[in-house]
Write a protein that holds these residues in place. Structure first.
Motif, PDB file in Angstrom:
ATOM      1  N   ALA A   1      -1.807   4.092   2.852  1.00  0.00           N
ATOM      2  CA  ALA A   1      -1.261   3.403   3.996  1.00  0.00           C
ATOM      3  C   ALA A   1      -1.208   4.353   5.245  1.00  0.00           C
ATOM      4  O   ALA A   1      -1.290   3.890   6.436  1.00  0.00           O
ATOM      5  CB  ALA A   1       0.509   3.556   3.686  1.00  0.00           C
ATOM      6  N   LEU A   2      -1.445   5.530   5.098  1.00  0.00           N
ATOM      7  CA  LEU A   2      -1.914   6.572   6.168  1.00  0.00           C
ATOM      8  C   LEU A   2      -3.149   6.020   7.079  1.00  0.00           C
ATOM      9  O   LEU A   2      -3.137   6.194   8.082  1.00  0.00           O
ATOM     10  CB  LEU A   2      -1.887   8.109   5.824  1.00  0.00           C
ATOM     11  CG  LEU A   2      -0.267   8.597   5.437  1.00  0.00           C
ATOM     12  CD1 LEU A   2      -0.496  10.164   5.092  1.00  0.00           C
ATOM     13  CD2 LEU A   2       0.681   8.317   6.539  1.00  0.00           C
ATOM     14  N   VAL A   3      -4.016   6.048   5.850  1.00  0.00           N
ATOM     15  CA  VAL A   3      -5.543   5.554   6.612  1.00  0.00           C
ATOM     16  C   VAL A   3      -5.634   4.313   7.334  1.00  0.00           C
ATOM     17  O   VAL A   3      -5.870   4.221   8.200  1.00  0.00           O
ATOM     18  CB  VAL A   3      -6.500   5.352   5.072  1.00  0.00           C
ATOM     19  CG1 VAL A   3      -7.759   4.808   5.823  1.00  0.00           C
ATOM     20  CG2 VAL A   3      -6.617   6.722   4.485  1.00  0.00           C
TER      21      VAL A   3
ATOM     22  N   LEU B   1       1.013  -1.274  -0.029  1.00  0.00           N
ATOM     23  CA  LEU B   1       0.085   0.057   0.102  1.00  0.00           C
ATOM     24  C   LEU B   1       0.795   1.187  -0.027  1.00  0.00           C
ATOM     25  O   LEU B   1       0.688   2.401  -0.857  1.00  0.00           O
ATOM     26  CB  LEU B   1      -1.003  -0.161   1.376  1.00  0.00           C
ATOM     27  CG  LEU B   1      -1.914   1.013   1.126  1.00  0.00           C
ATOM     28  CD1 LEU B   1      -2.795   1.254   0.132  1.00  0.00           C
ATOM     29  CD2 LEU B   1      -2.844   0.822   2.615  1.00  0.00           C
ATOM     30  N   LEU B   2       2.081   1.104   0.789  1.00  0.00           N
ATOM     31  CA  LEU B   2       2.734   2.448   0.825  1.00  0.00           C
ATOM     32  C   LEU B   2       3.433   2.636  -0.476  1.00  0.00           C
ATOM     33  O   LEU B   2       3.619   3.747  -1.019  1.00  0.00           O
ATOM     34  CB  LEU B   2       4.063   1.941   1.693  1.00  0.00           C
ATOM     35  CG  LEU B   2       5.029   3.378   2.233  1.00  0.00           C
ATOM     36  CD1 LEU B   2       4.308   4.583   2.665  1.00  0.00           C
ATOM     37  CD2 LEU B   2       6.087   2.721   3.181  1.00  0.00           C
TER      38      LEU B   2
ATOM     39  N   ALA C   1      -6.097   3.798  11.217  1.00  0.00           N
ATOM     40  CA  ALA C   1      -7.045   3.091  11.663  1.00  0.00           C
ATOM     41  C   ALA C   1      -6.794   1.613  12.266  1.00  0.00           C
ATOM     42  O   ALA C   1      -7.261   1.397  13.560  1.00  0.00           O
ATOM     43  CB  ALA C   1      -7.821   2.479  10.339  1.00  0.00           C
ATOM     44  N   TRP C   2      -5.501   1.370  12.154  1.00  0.00           N
ATOM     45  CA  TRP C   2      -4.838   0.208  12.943  1.00  0.00           C
ATOM     46  C   TRP C   2      -4.514   0.777  14.370  1.00  0.00           C
ATOM     47  O   TRP C   2      -4.823   0.087  15.283  1.00  0.00           O
ATOM     48  CB  TRP C   2      -3.474  -0.243  12.271  1.00  0.00           C
ATOM     49  CG  TRP C   2      -2.937  -1.604  12.896  1.00  0.00           C
ATOM     50  CD1 TRP C   2      -2.937  -2.747  12.461  1.00  0.00           C
ATOM     51  CD2 TRP C   2      -2.383  -1.701  13.980  1.00  0.00           C
ATOM     52  NE1 TRP C   2      -2.525  -3.737  13.185  1.00  0.00           N
ATOM     53  CE2 TRP C   2      -1.989  -3.083  14.344  1.00  0.00           C
ATOM     54  CE3 TRP C   2      -1.750  -0.691  15.029  1.00  0.00           C
ATOM     55  CZ2 TRP C   2      -1.416  -3.574  15.288  1.00  0.00           C
ATOM     56  CZ3 TRP C   2      -0.908  -1.329  16.212  1.00  0.00           C
ATOM     57  CH2 TRP C   2      -0.718  -2.706  16.203  1.00  0.00           C
ATOM     58  N   ILE C   3      -3.973   1.985  14.472  1.00  0.00           N
ATOM     59  CA  ILE C   3      -3.619   2.650  15.978  1.00  0.00           C
ATOM     60  C   ILE C   3      -4.874   2.537  16.628  1.00  0.00           C
ATOM     61  O   ILE C   3      -4.806   2.489  17.710  1.00  0.00           O
ATOM     62  CB  ILE C   3      -2.827   3.885  15.427  1.00  0.00           C
ATOM     63  CG1 ILE C   3      -1.428   3.317  14.958  1.00  0.00           C
ATOM     64  CG2 ILE C   3      -2.419   4.643  16.758  1.00  0.00           C
ATOM     65  CD1 ILE C   3      -0.627   4.590  14.488  1.00  0.00           C
ATOM     66  N   ILE C   4      -5.727   3.237  16.137  1.00  0.00           N
ATOM     67  CA  ILE C   4      -6.937   3.599  16.728  1.00  0.00           C
ATOM     68  C   ILE C   4      -7.620   2.563  17.466  1.00  0.00           C
ATOM     69  O   ILE C   4      -7.799   2.215  18.587  1.00  0.00           O
ATOM     70  CB  ILE C   4      -7.894   4.661  16.050  1.00  0.00           C
ATOM     71  CG1 ILE C   4      -7.519   5.806  15.783  1.00  0.00           C
ATOM     72  CG2 ILE C   4      -9.194   4.768  16.662  1.00  0.00           C
ATOM     73  CD1 ILE C   4      -8.062   6.510  14.657  1.00  0.00           C
ATOM     74  N   THR C   5      -7.706   1.386  16.641  1.00  0.00           N
ATOM     75  CA  THR C   5      -8.320   0.211  17.025  1.00  0.00           C
ATOM     76  C   THR C   5      -7.634  -0.662  18.000  1.00  0.00           C
ATOM     77  O   THR C   5      -8.214  -1.196  18.991  1.00  0.00           O
ATOM     78  CB  THR C   5      -8.614  -0.660  15.867  1.00  0.00           C
ATOM     79  OG1 THR C   5      -9.538  -0.116  14.931  1.00  0.00           O
ATOM     80  CG2 THR C   5      -9.452  -1.948  16.357  1.00  0.00           C
TER      81      THR C   5
ATOM     82  N   LEU D   1      -7.881  -6.404  10.847  1.00  0.00           N
ATOM     83  CA  LEU D   1      -9.164  -6.509  10.251  1.00  0.00           C
ATOM     84  C   LEU D   1      -9.862  -5.146   9.848  1.00  0.00           C
ATOM     85  O   LEU D   1     -10.540  -5.050   8.752  1.00  0.00           O
ATOM     86  CB  LEU D   1      -9.786  -7.612  10.640  1.00  0.00           C
ATOM     87  CG  LEU D   1      -9.446  -8.889  10.930  1.00  0.00           C
ATOM     88  CD1 LEU D   1     -10.010  -9.735  11.924  1.00  0.00           C
ATOM     89  CD2 LEU D   1      -9.293  -9.324   9.642  1.00  0.00           C
ATOM     90  N   VAL D   2      -9.893  -4.342  10.879  1.00  0.00           N
ATOM     91  CA  VAL D   2     -10.883  -3.181  10.701  1.00  0.00           C
ATOM     92  C   VAL D   2     -10.030  -2.155   9.577  1.00  0.00           C
ATOM     93  O   VAL D   2     -10.565  -1.609   8.718  1.00  0.00           O
ATOM     94  CB  VAL D   2     -10.850  -2.369  12.014  1.00  0.00           C
ATOM     95  CG1 VAL D   2     -11.255  -0.796  11.773  1.00  0.00           C
ATOM     96  CG2 VAL D   2     -11.703  -3.223  13.045  1.00  0.00           C
ATOM     97  N   ALA D   3      -8.669  -1.981   9.774  1.00  0.00           N
ATOM     98  CA  ALA D   3      -7.875  -1.359   8.770  1.00  0.00           C
ATOM     99  C   ALA D   3      -7.954  -1.794   7.455  1.00  0.00           C
ATOM    100  O   ALA D   3      -8.156  -0.882   6.381  1.00  0.00           O
ATOM    101  CB  ALA D   3      -6.565  -1.321   9.219  1.00  0.00           C
ATOM    102  N   SER D   4      -8.103  -3.141   7.362  1.00  0.00           N
ATOM    103  CA  SER D   4      -7.898  -3.661   5.868  1.00  0.00           C
ATOM    104  C   SER D   4      -9.482  -3.611   5.268  1.00  0.00           C
ATOM    105  O   SER D   4      -9.472  -3.650   3.888  1.00  0.00           O
ATOM    106  CB  SER D   4      -7.577  -5.280   5.960  1.00  0.00           C
ATOM    107  OG  SER D   4      -8.607  -5.815   6.640  1.00  0.00           O
TER     108      SER D   4
END
Length: 201
Positions: free
Chosen positions: A127-129, A119-120, A133-137, A149-152
């Protein structure tokens, strides 16, 4: 040589190139070099960064994460010299290589770090998105698998909204594969037995 044949050969070469890079099992290599044995014998049995973290060595886990990302990024950036389609093919190859590496009996990781690396290379905004999403979850739940899973799920939607249709299609396919590879994690999440980030296994 006809244009269609040349296109097919370029796509096949890019796919193979990506697969070779993606199949390097950095998690296994690094843990063995560090004298920690076979990472597949602990935790989830996975060769990815999350399972490497269960050895208690955060630096090694970070190195695994970085290298598993970079093999996807490098595959995409090199293939991109021959066009977006070649880059997409190389990215898909790198992802499949990480999941099914020829060197260790086609039993690899779950692809999240390589997904992010691809993605990067293809769409850094995506990749920023993913990272957000990963960090928040992860902060809310401390579940690495749920965060992935959420980020993907969010990524292909964001790419589609931006108008990156071929790349969005690629990541929609990769997301489906990520869910399939995480089916055991999903079952553990549902019954409350999934390991949290930082737990030794």
């Amino acid at each position: 040589m006809a244009g269609t044949e040349l296109f097919s050969m370029l796509a096949a070469a890019s796919l193979l190139f990506g697969y070779i890079l993606g199949s390097i099992p950095f998690g296994l290599i690094l843990t063995r070099l560090a004298g920690l044995g076979d990472v597949r014998a602990i935790g989830s049995g996975n060769i990815g960064a999350t399972n490497v973290l269960r050895t208690g060595n955060k630096k090694l886990a970070a190195a695994t994460l970085l290298l598993d990302m970079l093999k996807g990024t490098v595959a995409v950036l090199i293939a991109a010299r021959y066009g977006e389609n070649a880059a997409i093919a190389a990215g898909f190859g790198a992802f499949i290589g990480h999941l099914f590496p020829v060197w260790i009996g086609f039993r690899g990781g779950k692809g999240v770090a390589t997904y992010l690396g691809i993605l990067l290379g293809l769409a850094w905004q995506g990749a920023l998105v993913f990272a957000a999403a990963w960090i928040i979850t992860a902060l809310l739940t401390r579940y690495s698998s749920l965060s992935a899973l959420v980020a993907s799920v969010i990524v292909p939607i964001a790419l589609y909204v931006r108008g990156d249709y071929p790349i969005a299609m690629l990541f929609a396919v990769l997301t489906v594969i990520v869910f399939i590879k995480h089916r055991a994690n999903i079952a553990r999440l549902l019954n409350g037995t999934e390991s949290r980030i930082g737990a030794k296994g």
